[in-house]
Design an enzyme around this catalytic site. Structure first.
Site, mmCIF file in Angstrom:
data_model
loop_
_atom_site.group_PDB
_atom_site.id
_atom_site.type_symbol
_atom_site.label_atom_id
_atom_site.label_comp_id
_atom_site.label_asym_id
_atom_site.label_seq_id
_atom_site.Cartn_x
_atom_site.Cartn_y
_atom_site.Cartn_z
ATOM 1 N N CYS A 37 1.762 2.992 3.318
ATOM 2 C CA CYS A 37 2.608 2.062 4.079
ATOM 3 C C CYS A 37 4.042 2.127 3.570
ATOM 4 C CB CYS A 37 2.091 0.630 3.964
ATOM 5 S SG CYS A 37 0.384 0.402 4.520
ATOM 6 N N CYS A 71 0.838 -1.199 0.000
ATOM 7 C CA CYS A 71 0.000 0.000 0.000
ATOM 8 C C CYS A 71 0.879 1.257 0.000
ATOM 9 C CB CYS A 71 -0.967 0.005 1.179
ATOM 10 S SG CYS A 71 -0.304 0.549 2.753
#
Length: 208
Positions: A110, A107
């Site tokens: 992230c 992600c």
């Protein structure tokens, strides 16, 4: 350790300084011009050695601050990446603030946080426990935690209690309580956090 090192370095440097001064003084002649030249040399030597002592002292202090506490470097509890079930009670037993980031390698926010977590984990070894859980690879590791989106940070203070932020709304913190007892059981932040945001939280928990 630091005190013993400095106590050895400073007296040794001072002894060298005194040896040089005495040696030069013994060769001082009565002639005023020679005496002035000798005094000038002594002054230069004193200044030079003073600088050396200061530099050595700074080096000792800086290197002592970088020293990781024995047993931490090879202790899995202080490793950043989590691949097995977290033993939260074990982590709390160290008496350190804990930040657990639940995210994924894929992600975008992230990935933006990944270098920040790595950097802080290295800089704050022995002061804060920082963990990263990839919930896409290890879904079961997120069980029992209030994870609705990724990344989500779950934060505990040094006493093992959920972090109590000074201004939850401004800091975008979520405080979870049990419905019956209203016991505060989790504090989370949803979404990515910058290094400065994480440091602000860490400072609020008493770590400088």
């Amino acid at each position: 350790m630091l005190g013993r090192t400095i106590s050895r370095v400073i007296p040794a440097a001072a002894a060298v300084l005194m040896t040089v001064v005495v040696a030069v003084a013994r060769h001082t002649v009565n002639d005023s011009n020679d005496r002035d030249r000798k005094n000038s040399k002594v002054a230069k030597i004193v200044v030079l050695l003073a600088i050396v002592i200061i530099v050595v002292g700074i080096w000792v202090v800086k290197n002592s601050q970088k020293t990781v506490q024995p047993g931490i470097a090879d202790n899995a509890d202080f490793a950043l990446h989590v691949t097995d079930q977290l033993d939260l009670e074990q982590l709390k037993s160290y008496g350190l603030p804990i930040i657990i980031d639940f995210g994924a390698d894929s992600c975008v926010p992230c990935k933006e946080m990944a270098p920040v977590l790595k950097e802080l984990n290295e800089e704050l070894q022995g002061k804060v426990i920082i963990k990263f859980v990839d919930v896409w690879k290890y879904q079961t590791l997120a069980e029992g935690y209030p994870i609705r989106v990724i990344p989500t940070q779950v934060i505990f203070d040094a006493k093992g209690n959920p972090y109590t932020p000074s201004d939850p709304e401004a800091m975008q913190m979520n405080l979870y309580t049990l419905p019956d007892s209203e016991e505060h059981v989790f504090t989370t932040h949803e979404g990515g956090m910058t290094k400065e945001q994480l440091l602000n939280v860490i400072r609020e928990m008493g770590v400088n």
